[in-house]
Structure formats: structure tokens, C-alpha cells
Design a protein around this motif. Structure first.
Motif, PDB file in Angstrom:
ATOM      1  N   THR A  81      -1.106 -11.332 -15.632  1.00 39.38           N
ATOM      2  CA  THR A  81      -0.664 -11.543 -17.018  1.00 39.38           C
ATOM      3  C   THR A  81      -0.553 -10.243 -17.801  1.00 39.38           C
ATOM      4  N   ALA A  82      -0.179  -9.146 -17.145  1.00 39.45           N
ATOM      5  CA  ALA A  82      -0.057  -7.869 -17.853  1.00 39.45           C
ATOM      6  C   ALA A  82       1.039  -7.955 -18.919  1.00 39.45           C
ATOM      7  N   SER A  83       0.947  -7.066 -19.904  1.00 36.37           N
ATOM      8  CA  SER A  83       1.933  -7.044 -20.975  1.00 36.37           C
ATOM      9  C   SER A  83       2.278  -5.601 -21.301  1.00 36.37           C
ATOM     10  N   TYR A  84       3.127  -5.434 -22.302  1.00 34.30           N
ATOM     11  CA  TYR A  84       3.536  -4.092 -22.705  1.00 34.30           C
ATOM     12  C   TYR A  84       2.356  -3.237 -23.132  1.00 34.30           C
ATOM     13  N   ARG A  85       1.312  -3.861 -23.652  1.00 33.33           N
ATOM     14  CA  ARG A  85       0.161  -3.103 -24.166  1.00 33.33           C
ATOM     15  C   ARG A  85      -1.051  -3.199 -23.245  1.00 33.33           C
ATOM     16  N   LEU A  86      -1.247  -4.322 -22.608  1.00 32.20           N
ATOM     17  CA  LEU A  86      -2.395  -4.526 -21.728  1.00 32.20           C
ATOM     18  C   LEU A  86      -1.953  -4.294 -20.290  1.00 32.20           C
ATOM     19  N   MET A  87      -2.220  -3.108 -19.783  1.00 35.21           N
ATOM     20  CA  MET A  87      -1.767  -2.715 -18.453  1.00 35.21           C
ATOM     21  C   MET A  87      -2.629  -3.355 -17.378  1.00 35.21           C
ATOM     22  N   ALA A  88      -2.001  -3.779 -16.295  1.00 36.69           N
ATOM     23  CA  ALA A  88      -2.766  -4.149 -15.104  1.00 36.69           C
ATOM     24  C   ALA A  88      -3.464  -2.894 -14.596  1.00 36.69           C
ATOM     25  N   PRO A  89      -4.690  -3.017 -14.072  1.00 32.17           N
ATOM     26  CA  PRO A  89      -5.398  -1.815 -13.607  1.00 32.17           C
ATOM     27  C   PRO A  89      -4.650  -1.053 -12.520  1.00 32.17           C
ATOM     28  N   THR A 124      10.719  -5.531 -12.133  1.00 30.44           N
ATOM     29  CA  THR A 124       9.497  -5.498 -12.923  1.00 30.44           C
ATOM     30  C   THR A 124       9.192  -6.870 -13.516  1.00 30.44           C
ATOM     31  N   THR A 125       7.979  -7.039 -14.015  1.00 29.76           N
ATOM     32  CA  THR A 125       7.642  -8.249 -14.766  1.00 29.76           C
ATOM     33  C   THR A 125       7.792  -8.015 -16.264  1.00 29.76           C
ATOM     34  N   HIS A 130       0.830  -1.204   0.000  1.00 30.83           N
ATOM     35  CA  HIS A 130       0.000   0.000   0.000  1.00 30.83           C
ATOM     36  C   HIS A 130       0.866   1.257   0.000  1.00 30.83           C
ATOM     37  N   ALA A 131       1.879   1.274   0.861  1.00 31.35           N
ATOM     38  CA  ALA A 131       2.755   2.444   0.956  1.00 31.35           C
ATOM     39  C   ALA A 131       3.521   2.668  -0.345  1.00 31.35           C
ATOM     40  N   LEU A 132       4.038   1.588  -0.921  1.00 28.60           N
ATOM     41  CA  LEU A 132       4.788   1.715  -2.173  1.00 28.60           C
ATOM     42  C   LEU A 132       3.894   2.219  -3.308  1.00 28.60           C
ATOM     43  N   MET A 133       2.640   1.756  -3.347  1.00 30.58           N
ATOM     44  CA  MET A 133       1.725   2.199  -4.398  1.00 30.58           C
ATOM     45  C   MET A 133       1.403   3.691  -4.246  1.00 30.58           C
ATOM     46  N   LEU A 134       1.158   4.137  -3.023  1.00 29.33           N
ATOM     47  CA  LEU A 134       0.864   5.550  -2.818  1.00 29.33           C
ATOM     48  C   LEU A 134       2.062   6.418  -3.197  1.00 29.33           C
ATOM     49  N   TRP A 167       3.545 -14.843  -4.351  1.00 28.52           N
ATOM     50  CA  TRP A 167       2.525 -13.910  -4.848  1.00 28.52           C
ATOM     51  C   TRP A 167       2.826 -12.483  -4.374  1.00 28.52           C
ATOM     52  N   HIS A 168       3.266 -12.350  -3.150  1.00 29.10           N
ATOM     53  CA  HIS A 168       3.641 -11.020  -2.630  1.00 29.10           C
ATOM     54  C   HIS A 168       4.772 -10.434  -3.475  1.00 29.10           C
ATOM     55  N   ARG A 169       5.772 -11.249  -3.797  1.00 28.79           N
ATOM     56  CA  ARG A 169       6.890 -10.754  -4.619  1.00 28.79           C
ATOM     57  C   ARG A 169       6.387 -10.358  -6.005  1.00 28.79           C
ATOM     58  N   HIS A 170       5.454 -11.146  -6.535  1.00 33.90           N
ATOM     59  CA  HIS A 170       4.891 -10.814  -7.849  1.00 33.90           C
ATOM     60  C   HIS A 170       4.153  -9.489  -7.798  1.00 33.90           C
ATOM     61  N   LEU A 171       3.337  -9.283  -6.764  1.00 28.86           N
ATOM     62  CA  LEU A 171       2.591  -8.027  -6.661  1.00 28.86           C
ATOM     63  C   LEU A 171       3.530  -6.836  -6.534  1.00 28.86           C
ATOM     64  N   LEU A 172       4.643  -7.014  -5.837  1.00 25.57           N
ATOM     65  CA  LEU A 172       5.617  -5.928  -5.741  1.00 25.57           C
ATOM     66  C   LEU A 172       6.161  -5.580  -7.126  1.00 25.57           C
ATOM     67  N   ARG A 173       6.419  -6.591  -7.948  1.00 28.90           N
ATOM     68  CA  ARG A 173       6.918  -6.321  -9.299  1.00 28.90           C
ATOM     69  C   ARG A 173       5.827  -5.710 -10.181  1.00 28.90           C
ATOM     70  N   VAL A 174       4.577  -6.093  -9.956  1.00 28.86           N
ATOM     71  CA  VAL A 174       3.477  -5.472 -10.698  1.00 28.86           C
ATOM     72  C   VAL A 174       3.382  -3.990 -10.346  1.00 28.86           C
ATOM     73  N   ILE A 175       3.630  -3.657  -9.089  1.00 23.39           N
ATOM     74  CA  ILE A 175       3.672  -2.243  -8.707  1.00 23.39           C
ATOM     75  C   ILE A 175       4.743  -1.518  -9.520  1.00 23.39           C
ATOM     76  N   ALA A 176       5.927  -2.133  -9.650  1.00 23.36           N
ATOM     77  CA  ALA A 176       7.005  -1.522 -10.429  1.00 23.36           C
ATOM     78  C   ALA A 176       6.641  -1.401 -11.901  1.00 23.36           C
ATOM     79  N   ASP A 177       5.787  -2.300 -12.400  1.00 27.15           N
ATOM     80  CA  ASP A 177       5.329  -2.192 -13.790  1.00 27.15           C
ATOM     81  C   ASP A 177       4.661  -0.846 -14.034  1.00 27.15           C
ATOM     82  N   GLY A 178       3.996  -0.315 -12.993  1.00 28.01           N
ATOM     83  CA  GLY A 178       3.367   0.992 -13.135  1.00 28.01           C
ATOM     84  C   GLY A 178       4.386   2.074 -13.436  1.00 28.01           C
ATOM     85  N   LEU A 179       5.588   1.952 -12.862  1.00 26.44           N
ATOM     86  CA  LEU A 179       6.660   2.896 -13.155  1.00 26.44           C
ATOM     87  C   LEU A 179       7.098   2.766 -14.612  1.00 26.44           C
ATOM     88  N   VAL A 180       7.216   1.526 -15.094  1.00 29.74           N
ATOM     89  CA  VAL A 180       7.614   1.284 -16.477  1.00 29.74           C
ATOM     90  C   VAL A 180       6.618   1.928 -17.441  1.00 29.74           C
TER      91      VAL A 180
END
Length: 391
Positions: free
Chosen positions: A258-266, A120-121, A12-16, A55-68
Motif C-alpha cells: 500500500t505504498a503511496s507518493y509520500r509513504l515509501m515502501a522500505p 509502477t504502482t 533480486h537481480a533487478l533490485m541490485l 503478487w510477483h507482478r506487483h512486487l516487480l512494480r514495487v521495485i519500479a516505484d523505487g525508481l520513481v
């Protein structure tokens, strides 16, 4: 043992903090904290299920995907994500991973914005992606002296070949890979109305039922729902209408995995940090209901009847281009499904594809060779290099 509450609080803190970057905060320090959270979860407390830690590690990388997604062009992300692999262990890298951060800090001092690839993923080439107004540089970081001779076999050689191929492709917009020739064409896909998505989530929160809907067009609806809303409450906000022949349902939460370069995770959407966090955790859901038959079109082009025909193949949605009843070409699922898995109107995507199909037909009629195609995207200012320890 339950999932440590500190993990949820950390995400939560990292996302904010991410939602506030780069206006507020230190981008590199934020990545260091995220890396430390991944390292911490690589040795979870006794009793914590390994699958939960993974899964926690994956979610952390999904957060970093937002930066990408916020910093890199889609086409660059695509090229850097062509070599997916098992997520790297950060703790196993030890001082080598510290060396990566040293080089990232060096890029920052030179005015480049660094992204650490292993966080990132999406990025599968290089250790650091640095970007500036002048272009992109990808660094492979080797925490050892420069070797006497360049490796021609093994992992290092494969890494270098991948990086050099990406550099060639992004610079020239074309690369001959032996069995195929890949070329980059310009195509501006519809941009989501992010303000409308944020408004949808506001209305969902304010609704007594915890549901709300946003119409993207006829038989094309995006629904927001809180996690404990009922199916009846969900269906109450879906517009009533006639039966659609090709209705598809997309649960956007699936893109968390399963996010990708074009299909962003919400959770990567450029909206408020609280909403992004709740979408990441599943407390909020976005669901798309659309008649993909709405992608079908028929138009005249220089006396020929051109049709765009949606078709399913191996569970994927492609879009065939027919000329006078004969197949000419095909838009792959990566384009056709963009209109379903991103919050853009199907009608807007259909118009974009009609225009691009017309451009392809014009090139065919003019006899332009593929290698000289004027439709190729302009080359990027892209550099790939390997950095060694300065002993």
C-alpha cells in the motif's frame, strides 16, 4: 507447484541493478527487462497459482516505484498518482507497448530521463514521464496516425482531461475542480536519516538475536528484525519505559502492498540493494513503535492558545488545530501518519506542523484571500502531450 525460483532471482537481480542506477547500467534497458519479467508472469507456467503470479507482478512494480521515488519530486508523484487503477496488462498491449519504448528512447536521446508509467504502482497519468533539469513532460502514446478531430467523449477524452488538469495544477499550484479548489503549499517535511536506517540493519545482521533498535526519541523506536526472530527477541530490544497512552505499531512491510507518493515502501529506501531486496521479500522487517500522543502540542500565537490535538477518525490519525479551545483546521492523516510510517522522529514532524500552523494563522490574521495566498508553492515546469505514430 511452488513459486518459480527464477522469479525470486529476477526480483533480486533487478533490485541490485536499481540500487546502482543511474551511476551504473542503462536505465531504459533496466525498465525493458522489468517489463519483460512482468509480461512473462502474465502467462505463468502451468500449476503456478494465479495469486502468486499476481503478487510477483506487483512486487516487480514495487521495485519500479523505487525508481520513481529516486527521480521525481514527491508533489509530482502525488499529482500523477491521483488516478489509480487496475495494473495494465503489458502483453495485451503488444506493439503499442513497443511504441511506448520507442518514444521513451526518443526522450532519452533528447537528454530526458524516461519512466514507463505502467511499470509502477504510483503513476496513473500518461504512458511516459520524462524529466530533465528543466522540468517534467508526460507523454500519452498512441500507436496510430493523428486523428482528423480530437475526441470529446470516451477513454481518450478522459485521459486528456486528467493530463491537462495535472498540467494546470502543477503549473499554477492551484486548480478549481468545481466542488473544491485544490492548492499546493510548500512544506518541507523532515528527511529520514538514511545512514541511521542502514546502520540499524547492519546491527540487526550482526546481532545474535537477529534484532536491533534505533531510538527516534522518547517512546519512539524503530526495530529491525530478521524473519525468524521470536517475539521475545523482538521485545528485548524495545526500550523499557512507562506506559504510553497512545502507542501505535506500524509494520513497514504493509507498505509493500500500500505504498503511496509520500509513504515509501522500505524497498524504495536509498540504502544498499541487498537490504532493499530482503525488505521487499520479507526476510527483514522494520517495525515502528511510537506514542502518537507525542504529536500533541500547545503554544501561544499572538495572544491565542493554539493546540495540536491527535485524534482518530475512521481508523485514521488526524491532527486537529484548535485556537482557544475551538477547532480551526485539521492536518489530514496523510501528514499526521507520515511521522509513524516513515523513519522520521515524531518530535521533528511536530515542530514542522507547529511552524506551518503558525504560518496559516498569520495568513488568516492578514486577511489574505486563498487565491492570492503567498504560501502557495511555486509552479512547476510541467507539460502534458499526446504523441501519435508519424505516418
Amino acid at each position: 507447484m511452488a513459486v518459480p525460483s527464477s522469479w525470486v532471482q529476477t526480483r533480486h537481480a533487478l533490485m541490485l541493478e536499481l540500487a546502482a542506477l543511474p551511476r551504473e547500467g542503462d536505465l531504459l534497458q533496466w525498465q525493458r527487462r522489468l517489463a519483460d519479467a512482468i509480461i512473462d508472469a502474465e502467462s505463468p507456467p502451468a500449476g503456478v497459482d494465479r495469486a502468486e503470479a499476481r503478487w510477483h507482478r506487483h512486487l516487480l512494480r514495487v521495485i519500479a516505484d523505487g525508481l520513481v521515488h529516486s527521480l521525481l519530486p514527491e508533489h509530482t508523484i502525488r499529482s500523477l498518482s491521483r488516478h489509480p487503477g487496475k495494473p495494465a496488462s503489458l502483453s495485451a498491449q503488444g506493439v503499442d507497448f513497443d511504441f511506448v519504448f520507442e518514444q521513451a528512447n526518443g526522450l532519452l536521446s533528447l537528454g530526458l530521463t524516461p519512466i514507463i508509467s505502467d511499470l509502477t504502482t504510483l503513476i496513473g497519468v500518461g504512458d511516459i514521464v520524462g524529466l530533465s533539469g528543466d522540468g517534467v513532460v508526460v507523454l500519452e502514446c498512441k500507436n496510430r496516425p493523428v486523428p482528423a478531430r480530437e475526441a470529446t467523449t470516451g477513454r481518450l477524452a478522459r485521459q486528456r482531461r486528467r493530463g491537462e488538469q495535472v498540467e494546470t495544477y502543477l503549473t499554477a499550484s492551484r486548480i478549481d475542480e468545481g466542488d473544491i479548489v485544490r492548492q499546493a503549499y510548500e512544506m518541507s517535511l523532515p528527511t529520514p536519516d538514511w545512514d541511521a536506517v542502514a546502520d540499524l540493519l547492519d546491527r540487526c545482521d550482526a546481532s545474535p538475536s537477529g534484532t536491533a533498535a534505533y531510538s527516534l526519541g522518547p517512546a519512539d523506536t524503530l526495530v529491525a528484525a530478521i524473519s525468524d526472530s521470536t517475539p521475545e527477541q523482538f521485545m528485548d530490544v524495545v526500550p523499557k519505559g512507562g506506559e504510553a497512552a497512545h502507542t501505535a505499531i506500524a509494520f513497514y512491510s504493509e507498505l509493500i502492498e500500500t505504498a503511496s507518493y509520500r509513504l515509501m515502501a522500505p524497498s524504495s529506501y536509498p540504502i544498499g540493494g541487498e537490504y532493499r531486496s530482503r525488505l521487499l521479500e520479507g526476510a527483514l522487517q522494520l517495525v515502528r513503535l511510537a506514542d502518537v500522543g507525542g504529536l500533541a502540542a500547545e503554544f501561544d500565537h499572538d495572544g491565542s492558545v493554539v493546540a495540536l490535538v491527535p485524534e482518530r477518525s475512521n481508523g485514521r490519525l488526524d491532527l486537529r488545530i484548535d485556537i482557544d479551545g475551538q477547532e480551526f483546521s485539521k492536518f489530514t492523516h496523510q501528514l499526521a501518519e507520515f511521522g509513524l510510517w516513515m523513519p522520521v522522529p515524531l518530535a521533528a514532524l511536530r515542530q514542522t506542523l507547529i511552524e506551518f500552523a503558525s504560518a496559516l494563522l498569520d495568513e488568516r490574521a492578514s486577511g489574505v484571500e486563498l487565491s492570492d495566498s503567498p504560501g502557495l508553492a511555486p509552479g512547476d515546469n510541467f507539460t502534458y502531450m499526446t504523441v501519435y505514430r508519424p505516418d
